[in-house]
Structure formats: C-alpha cells, structure tokens
Design a protein around this motif. Structure first.
Motif, mmCIF file in Angstrom:
data_model
loop_
_atom_site.group_PDB
_atom_site.id
_atom_site.type_symbol
_atom_site.label_atom_id
_atom_site.label_comp_id
_atom_site.label_asym_id
_atom_site.label_seq_id
_atom_site.Cartn_x
_atom_site.Cartn_y
_atom_site.Cartn_z
ATOM 1 N N PRO A 71 -25.870 -20.298 72.844
ATOM 2 C CA PRO A 71 -26.494 -18.976 73.699
ATOM 3 C C PRO A 71 -25.866 -18.317 74.624
ATOM 4 O O PRO A 71 -25.659 -17.115 74.890
ATOM 5 C CB PRO A 71 -27.831 -19.829 74.249
ATOM 6 N N ALA A 72 -24.771 -19.302 75.802
ATOM 7 C CA ALA A 72 -24.762 -18.876 77.078
ATOM 8 C C ALA A 72 -23.301 -17.684 76.633
ATOM 9 O O ALA A 72 -22.456 -17.052 76.856
ATOM 10 C CB ALA A 72 -23.655 -19.805 77.689
ATOM 11 N N PHE A 73 -22.863 -18.624 75.043
ATOM 12 C CA PHE A 73 -21.493 -17.712 74.237
ATOM 13 C C PHE A 73 -21.670 -16.059 73.722
ATOM 14 O O PHE A 73 -21.359 -15.120 73.806
ATOM 15 C CB PHE A 73 -21.009 -18.259 73.674
ATOM 16 N N GLY A 74 -22.892 -16.427 73.111
ATOM 17 C CA GLY A 74 -23.341 -15.838 72.405
ATOM 18 C C GLY A 74 -22.544 -15.479 71.185
ATOM 19 O O GLY A 74 -23.207 -13.992 70.966
ATOM 20 N N ASP A 75 -22.038 -15.944 70.334
ATOM 21 C CA ASP A 75 -21.247 -15.561 69.640
ATOM 22 C C ASP A 75 -21.694 -16.932 68.375
ATOM 23 O O ASP A 75 -20.622 -17.666 68.445
ATOM 24 C CB ASP A 75 -20.294 -14.841 69.282
ATOM 25 N N ALA A 76 -22.013 -16.081 66.868
ATOM 26 C CA ALA A 76 -22.375 -17.529 66.115
ATOM 27 C C ALA A 76 -20.564 -16.989 65.164
ATOM 28 O O ALA A 76 -20.749 -17.763 64.013
ATOM 29 C CB ALA A 76 -23.569 -17.347 65.149
ATOM 30 N N GLY A 77 -20.187 -15.715 64.883
ATOM 31 C CA GLY A 77 -19.748 -15.850 63.985
ATOM 32 C C GLY A 77 -19.771 -15.964 62.799
ATOM 33 O O GLY A 77 -20.922 -14.978 62.774
ATOM 34 N N GLN A 78 -19.489 -16.011 61.571
ATOM 35 C CA GLN A 78 -20.381 -15.662 60.396
ATOM 36 C C GLN A 78 -21.027 -17.312 60.160
ATOM 37 O O GLN A 78 -21.823 -17.033 58.779
ATOM 38 C CB GLN A 78 -19.086 -15.584 59.283
ATOM 39 N N VAL A 79 -21.496 -17.382 60.458
ATOM 40 C CA VAL A 79 -22.543 -18.526 60.769
ATOM 41 C C VAL A 79 -21.951 -19.477 59.746
ATOM 42 O O VAL A 79 -21.794 -21.087 60.529
ATOM 43 C CB VAL A 79 -23.741 -18.339 59.876
ATOM 44 N N PHE A 80 -21.984 -19.912 58.434
ATOM 45 C CA PHE A 80 -21.113 -20.701 58.061
ATOM 46 C C PHE A 80 -20.075 -21.484 57.968
ATOM 47 O O PHE A 80 -18.862 -20.460 58.506
ATOM 48 C CB PHE A 80 -20.921 -20.049 56.036
ATOM 49 N N GLU A 81 -19.686 -22.315 57.639
ATOM 50 C CA GLU A 81 -18.809 -23.644 58.101
ATOM 51 C C GLU A 81 -18.041 -22.970 57.257
ATOM 52 O O GLU A 81 -17.512 -21.976 56.118
ATOM 53 C CB GLU A 81 -18.668 -24.668 57.312
ATOM 54 N N LEU A 82 -16.353 -22.733 57.921
ATOM 55 C CA LEU A 82 -15.265 -21.888 57.893
ATOM 56 C C LEU A 82 -14.262 -22.287 56.376
ATOM 57 O O LEU A 82 -14.335 -21.296 55.207
ATOM 58 C CB LEU A 82 -14.095 -22.742 58.392
ATOM 59 N N PHE A 83 -14.145 -23.536 56.064
ATOM 60 C CA PHE A 83 -13.322 -23.811 54.931
ATOM 61 C C PHE A 83 -14.684 -23.812 53.605
ATOM 62 O O PHE A 83 -13.717 -23.906 52.562
ATOM 63 C CB PHE A 83 -12.676 -25.292 54.649
ATOM 64 N N THR A 84 -15.574 -23.909 53.961
ATOM 65 C CA THR A 84 -16.691 -24.138 52.327
ATOM 66 C C THR A 84 -16.748 -22.681 52.604
ATOM 67 O O THR A 84 -17.280 -22.405 51.156
ATOM 68 C CB THR A 84 -17.610 -24.551 53.284
ATOM 69 N N TYR A 85 -17.228 -21.546 53.354
ATOM 70 C CA TYR A 85 -17.290 -20.261 52.832
ATOM 71 C C TYR A 85 -16.138 -19.411 52.370
ATOM 72 O O TYR A 85 -15.869 -19.038 51.408
ATOM 73 C CB TYR A 85 -17.212 -20.037 54.213
ATOM 74 N N LEU A 86 -14.850 -20.580 52.555
ATOM 75 C CA LEU A 86 -13.211 -19.648 52.296
ATOM 76 C C LEU A 86 -13.813 -19.780 50.652
ATOM 77 O O LEU A 86 -13.572 -19.327 49.586
ATOM 78 C CB LEU A 86 -12.043 -20.281 52.264
ATOM 79 N N GLY A 87 -13.861 -20.735 49.858
ATOM 80 C CA GLY A 87 -14.455 -21.164 48.827
ATOM 81 C C GLY A 87 -15.424 -20.617 48.028
ATOM 82 O O GLY A 87 -14.662 -20.015 47.286
ATOM 83 N N TYR A 88 -16.461 -19.880 48.836
ATOM 84 C CA TYR A 88 -17.681 -19.351 48.180
ATOM 85 C C TYR A 88 -17.037 -18.047 47.742
ATOM 86 O O TYR A 88 -16.917 -17.450 47.311
ATOM 87 C CB TYR A 88 -18.788 -19.247 49.194
ATOM 88 N N LEU A 89 -15.996 -17.239 48.948
ATOM 89 C CA LEU A 89 -15.412 -15.813 49.500
ATOM 90 C C LEU A 89 -14.636 -15.923 48.097
ATOM 91 O O LEU A 89 -14.558 -14.648 47.353
ATOM 92 C CB LEU A 89 -14.909 -15.548 50.225
ATOM 93 N N ALA A 90 -14.092 -17.535 47.456
ATOM 94 C CA ALA A 90 -12.693 -16.502 46.920
ATOM 95 C C ALA A 90 -13.124 -16.534 44.865
ATOM 96 O O ALA A 90 -12.794 -15.987 44.402
ATOM 97 C CB ALA A 90 -12.087 -18.076 46.155
ATOM 98 N N ARG A 91 -14.328 -17.179 45.278
ATOM 99 C CA ARG A 91 -15.789 -17.063 43.694
ATOM 100 C C ARG A 91 -15.733 -15.310 43.776
ATOM 101 O O ARG A 91 -15.977 -15.514 42.856
ATOM 102 C CB ARG A 91 -16.141 -17.803 44.072
ATOM 103 N N HIS A 92 -16.147 -15.149 44.762
ATOM 104 C CA HIS A 92 -16.736 -13.870 44.598
ATOM 105 C C HIS A 92 -15.784 -12.239 45.294
ATOM 106 O O HIS A 92 -16.029 -11.504 45.155
ATOM 107 C CB HIS A 92 -18.020 -13.100 46.134
#
Length: 320
Positions: A71-92
């Motif tokens: 909360p002190a930094f206030g940025d969750a990025g895109q929330v999902f774990e990096l490499f797991t999400y890359l695989g999902y995006l590759a599929r889409h």
C-alpha cells in the motif's frame, strides 16, 4: 527474432499493462465502488483488451513484475504473476510481442526464470522479450530472504545463468528444457551496473519515461556503449477527445489530443527511440475507444499499415 520485429519501422508502438484507466477520475470512482485498494486495476476485460491490441497491430505488450502489493507504493501492476500471465496472453494473441518490464532477478531463482522464459518463448512462437531488473522496493527483499544491498551482484550472476554462461555446472547429460535460442535480454535502467556493462551484456535497454529532450541525452549514451541495439521507453498517456487539444506534460507522460501525441512520437523518433510502450492508467476516455483511435490514426504513421486480424483467430491454433 523478437528483437528484430520490435524495431521494424521508424518507431514502433506497444502498450504497458494493465489495460485499465484506474488512475483517472472515472477509474478512481469505479475502484472505490469495487472496494479495490489504490493501484489494483480492474482486470475483468483484460482478455478482450489484449485481443483488441493484437488485432489493431500494436507491436508489443509489456508486463510489470510486482511480487508483493505494498500500500505504501500503491501499484499492483497487472496483478497476475509474470510468467504465468505471459502464457495466458500468448494463448489470446497471435502476433503481439510479449515483454517483461521487468523481471526482478534477485527475487527469482534464475534457473527457473530461464526455464519459464524458454517455455514462454517456445509456446508463443518466439514472441518473448525478456526485460530484467535489479528491483527498487527494499521492503520486498527481507520477505524473500535476499539482501537489498547485494542486488547488483545477484543481478549479474542471474544474467550469467540466463545466457548459459554457467552451464558447466550441469552434470553430463543434464539439460534445462525446453531448449530455446538465446533469450533476448533488455535491462530496465542500469540495474546497479555501469552503462558499459549494460551496453555490452544486454540486447536492449528499457529506459525510464522522460521528455524527448531527456531521451536525446540517454540515447546518446546508449549508442556510445551499445551501438544500434534497441532503445525502448514508455509514455503515460491521457489521449484527449479533441484531436487538436493542447498538450500538457505530467509525470512520466502527456495529456494530448491525437495531433499532439503524433508530434510527441515524432520527437521521440527524432531523438533515436526505437519503441514506445503506451501506459493508459491516467487515460480519461474509455480504453477501447482510445485504442481504436490510435490503431486507426497513429500506428500507420509510424509502423505502416498492419493487417487487421479477426478476433479469436487463435482458437483454431491450439497446441496439444
């Protein structure tokens, strides 16, 4: 090769995830209504938005590595774990390059980073751009059992593993699968290294956002230490509805109409920037509308006219 595709054109354009405008007034209201903490985007339409980005012909999508929401930094990025999400995006997606901006190497086991990256590279059809960093959030390091002060040395050791320079540690017959060509490595900032080290060891540079004048100086340094290797940066964009709306600068970017955005990009191109990732969390207009305007009116001016891909074409190309 993904690096070659990244720089095909006088200036290529991408997006920085998350594809949400949660830092805008309307996004802030929606965040409060959803009871989401500040910096946690709405990910409900993320598959639809990334498919739109791919269809419109943006060249790359860039993902942050945010292991811990603070909360002190206030940025969750895109929330999902990096490499797991890359695989999902590759599929889409079908053509979009997939970049990390950037994987925090001192907080990750480097042999597993190499395996994860090689996996994404193989399953995406060689679309990965592996941006790497030393990290900049001291509070994360004790949680991971790492020393923040040693992150520069850990970064160098991890790069050696990613580049295969320590494979002599493997016993006879051992291998890290899947086999992949040399992973394209781009450094975010200097990662606690000297400019000469980064220019020699990295395949490209992810430079922090700045004005065109800032980039003239940085590109000059980069060309001295790295020759013609890709130089990448980002713009936090609020694209206004009136094409001729005046341009105003804010931290890390601009608020501008389409004509002002084009002038800003032309200045970036003239400064020697090869690729710009657009960040939309400040954007006040609906994001789908904004993406369509940029895809129709801006991309062709820099990248040439890209083919429009039918949505969901990926569904016929599953990997068993």
């Amino acid at each position: 090769m993904s690096l070659t595709r990244l720089t095909q054109g006088p200036l290529t354009l991408g997006v920085e995830l998350p594809l949400d405008n949660d830092w805008s007034p309307s996004g802030e209201r929606a965040r409060r209504d959803d009871a989401r903490p500040f910096g946690v985007p709405d990910m409900d339409a993320h598959a639809e938005r990334i498919a739109q980005v791919d269809r419109l012909g943006f060249r790359a999508a860039w993902l942050r590595d945010v292991p811990l929401y603070d909360p002190a930094f206030g940025d969750a990025g895109q929330v999902f774990e990096l490499f797991t999400y890359l695989g999902y995006l590759a599929r889409h997606t079908d053509h979009l390059l997939l970049g990390t901006a950037a994987a925090v190497l001192p907080l990750r086991q480097p042999w597993l980073v190499r395996k994860a990256a090689a996996t994404v590279q193989a399953l995406s059809g060689n679309r990965l751009l592996l941006g790497v960093a030393s990290g900049d959030r001291p509070v994360e390091y004790p949680l991971f059992g790492e020393d923040f002060a040693q992150r520069g040395a850990q970064f160098r050791e991890a790069v050696e593993i990613l580049k295969g320079q320590t494979d002599a540690q493997l016993s006879s017959g051992q291998a890290l699968l899947p086999h992949a060509p040399q992973l394209p490595l781009l450094a975010a900032g200097l990662a606690q290294q000297s400019p000469h080290w980064v220019g020699r060891e990295m395949d490209g540079w992810l430079a922090y956002p700045g004005t065109p004048q800032d980039h003239i100086k940085r590109v000059g340094l980069w060309r001295q230490v790295a020759g013609d290797k890709p130089y990448v940066s980002f713009i936090h964009l609020d694209l206004l509805e009136r094409p001729d709306a005046p341009t105003t600068r804010h931290r890390f970017g601009v608020s501008a109409g389409r004509e002002g955005l084009i002038r800003e990009l032309e200045a970036m191109q003239a400064a020697g920037v090869n690729h710009i990732g657009l960040h939309f969390r400040r954007n006040q207009r609906p994001l789908d509308e904004t993406l369509e305007e940029i895809g129709r009116e801006v991309l062709p001016r820099f990248q040439g006219q890209a083919p429009v891909i039918e949505p969901h074409a990926k569904e016929t190309a599953d990997v068993d």
